[in-house]
Design a protein around this motif. Structure first.
Motif, PDB file in Angstrom:
ATOM      1  N   ILE A   1      -6.207   6.719   2.397  1.00 11.85           N
ATOM      2  CA  ILE A   1      -5.482   5.574   1.848  1.00 11.85           C
ATOM      3  C   ILE A   1      -6.431   4.448   1.432  1.00 11.85           C
TER       4      ILE A   1
ATOM      5  N   THR B   1       0.831  -1.205   0.000  1.00  8.89           N
ATOM      6  CA  THR B   1       0.000   0.000   0.000  1.00  8.89           C
ATOM      7  C   THR B   1       0.865   1.255   0.000  1.00  8.89           C
TER       8      THR B   1
ATOM      9  N   MET C   1       0.850   4.295  -2.767  1.00 10.58           N
ATOM     10  CA  MET C   1       0.576   5.689  -2.421  1.00 10.58           C
ATOM     11  C   MET C   1       1.724   6.592  -2.871  1.00 10.58           C
TER      12      MET C   1
END
Length: 149
Positions: free
Chosen positions: A84, A65, A69
């Motif tokens: 997120i 993740t 990002m």
């Protein structure tokens, strides 16, 4: 010389700075380098290779993740954590990654997020990012090591 708490600790998403802060910064730097070399608009695919510890515990620690990002142009000390999960869910749903926060490219999680058991020689927290053009040719590639907070 005085040392502040900000010299000792890094601000960012957790639970492990070497698994989140470092990979997010590396991905944001990679995207920025593409932009500076005027290659960003030519990118049609990005491949993420997580090695060693980033691969073995990376999903649980959020390395996958964090890299995504960073590719989307976010920085660990500036991101709103509430944004997120919805953005990752949108990526999974649409198969589209907003590279640098503005350039939509195809991203197939199974094909483009590779968790590899091998270790690279320098450090177990390693990742390689590769950007490809529409014809499949490699535009840029970089290997990064996250050695901790």
């Amino acid at each position: 010389m005085a040392i502040s708490v900000f010299d000792l600790f890094k601000i960012g998403i957790g639970p492990s700075s070497s698994h989140t802060v470092g990979p997010m910064r590396a991905a944001a730097l990679f995207t920025g380098a593409l932009r500076e070399r005027h290659q960003l608009e030519r990118v049609r695919r990005v491949e993420v290779r997580l090695y060693g510890s980033l691969s073995a515990t990376g999903i649980g620690h959020g390395s996958d993740t964090a890299v995504i990002m960073g590719l989307m142009g976010d920085w660990p000390d500036q991101i709103d954590p509430a944004h997120i999960a919805p953005r990752i869910e949108a990526l999974h749903r649409t198969g589209t990654l907003q590279l640098d926060g503005r350039l939509p490219i195809a991203f197939d999680w199974q094909r483009d997020m590779l968790l590899l058991e091998e270790n690279l020689p320098y450090h177990p927290n390693a990742m390689t990012l590769t950007a490809y053009a529409a014809d499949g040719s490699e535009l840029s590639s970089g290997t990064y090591y996250s050695v901790g907070g």
